[in-house]
Design a protein around this motif. Structure first.
Motif, PDB file in Angstrom:
ATOM      1  N   THR A  13     -15.000  73.341  52.306  1.00  0.00           N
ATOM      2  CA  THR A  13     -14.486  73.961  51.068  1.00  0.00           C
ATOM      3  C   THR A  13     -13.287  74.862  50.828  1.00  0.00           C
ATOM      4  OG1 THR A  13     -17.100  74.303  49.483  1.00  0.00           O
ATOM      5  CG2 THR A  13     -14.768  75.814  48.466  1.00  0.00           C
ATOM      6  N   VAL A  54     -13.534  74.857  44.348  1.00  0.00           N
ATOM      7  CA  VAL A  54     -15.253  74.853  44.550  1.00  0.00           C
ATOM      8  C   VAL A  54     -15.493  75.175  43.176  1.00  0.00           C
ATOM      9  CG1 VAL A  54     -16.028  77.285  44.793  1.00  0.00           C
ATOM     10  CG2 VAL A  54     -13.220  77.237  45.652  1.00  0.00           C
ATOM     11  N   MET A  86     -17.068  71.413  44.237  1.00  0.00           N
ATOM     12  CA  MET A  86     -17.357  71.574  46.004  1.00  0.00           C
ATOM     13  C   MET A  86     -18.976  72.242  46.139  1.00  0.00           C
ATOM     14  SD  MET A  86     -16.514  69.737  48.864  1.00  0.00           S
ATOM     15  CE  MET A  86     -17.736  70.314  49.768  1.00  0.00           C
ATOM     16  N   SER A  90     -14.215  65.561  50.893  1.00  0.00           N
ATOM     17  CA  SER A  90     -15.270  65.804  50.571  1.00  0.00           C
ATOM     18  C   SER A  90     -16.176  64.454  51.009  1.00  0.00           C
ATOM     19  CB  SER A  90     -15.379  66.068  49.323  1.00  0.00           C
ATOM     20  OG  SER A  90     -15.413  64.803  48.705  1.00  0.00           O
TER      21      SER A  90
END
Length: 272
Positions: A31, A61, A64, A119
């Motif tokens: 993140t 944010v 994640m 990610s």
């Protein structure tokens, strides 16, 4: 060179710890790395609207934090993307005197280029046998980079894309693919020798990752070079001494990580 090596010596153990431990520490690290990378991207393209940036950071944010639900729940990713785009468009309309459609599109793309692609490291680690296969993303990317460099220096004669990256050669590109594929297969052999996996073809997975991952690794590197050339910068940032910013260090991993993840998903859902 000394600073570059020292940065690697310090950073590599941290990376190993985060990836091996996985879970929340890795999620938090990705993140923050993603947010920094998004900032580097927006700064490079001179995105002036703080509002657009804050919206992108906020959705980065949220993505994640709820990544498992967003990725795995049916249609949740579509809802997330649609809402993200809608809010950006609404902001560009309501505050048209402070921003424009181009900045909104830049904010939208920055999230996907950095946070979404990055990610996939967490997604691999969270998947079946992810603790073993997550390293393929780094082995393929950095193995290709190393192989391409030494092959290019040794026998490189034909320029690959001189207007974009003057030092890269066709021979180096081929050498990078071969090196990454060999390293990936050797890693596959190590996995099988250490803890054999019965329900997945490890060598096929590693071989496919080595080939396609190394090709996309070089595309990722060249894409980053194209962005830096377009924006007139040498590096995206200075966070990592001797390496540049997050995007400078992970530009190739951004594309190899998705390759590993989707090949894993495909091979583990078919009977080989």
């Amino acid at each position: 060179m000394v600073i570059r090596i020292l940065s690697s010596v310090i950073g590599l153990p941290i990376l190993i710890f985060l990836v091996v431990y996985g879970s929340i520490p890795l999620q938090i690290a990705i993140t923050f790395a993603g947010l920094i990378g998004m900032y580097e991207f927006y700064h490079a393209f001179a995105l002036k609207s703080k509002g657009v940036q804050y919206i992108a950071y906020f959705f980065g944010v949220i993505y994640m934090i709820f990544i498992d639900e967003i990725i795995n729940w049916q249609n949740m990713f579509n809802v997330f993307v649609s809402l993200f785009l809608l809010i950006l468009l609404m902001y560009s309309v309501l505050f048209h005197n402070k921003t424009n459609a181009e900045e909104a599109m830049l904010g939208f793309f920055g999230f996907f280029y950095v946070m979404f692609l990055l990610s996939h490291i967490f997604l691999i680690r969270s998947y079946t046998y992810g603790i073993a296969f997550v390293w393929l993303a780094f082995i393929t990317a950095w193995g290709c980079d190393t192989g391409a460099y030494f092959t290019g220096v040794t026998i490189g004669k034909h320029k690959l894309i001189p207007t974009l990256s003057p030092k890269k050669t066709v021979e180096g590109a081929v050498g990078g693919v071969i090196t990454a594929t060999v390293l990936a297969l050797l890693y596959g052999w190590l996995i099988q020798a250490t803890f054999p996996l019965q329900d997945v073809n490890v060598f096929l997975l590693c071989g496919l990752t080595g080939i396609f991952g190394s090709i996309l690794s070089q595309i990722g590197d060249l894409a980053a070079s194209a962005m830096k050339r377009y924006t007139g910068i040498k590096d995206f940032g200075k966070l990592i001494p001797g390496h540049g910013g997050i995007l400078d260090r992970f530009d190739s991993v951004l594309l190899t990580a998705p390759v590993v993840y989707y090949i894993m998903m495909f091979l583990m859902h078919i009977d080989l």
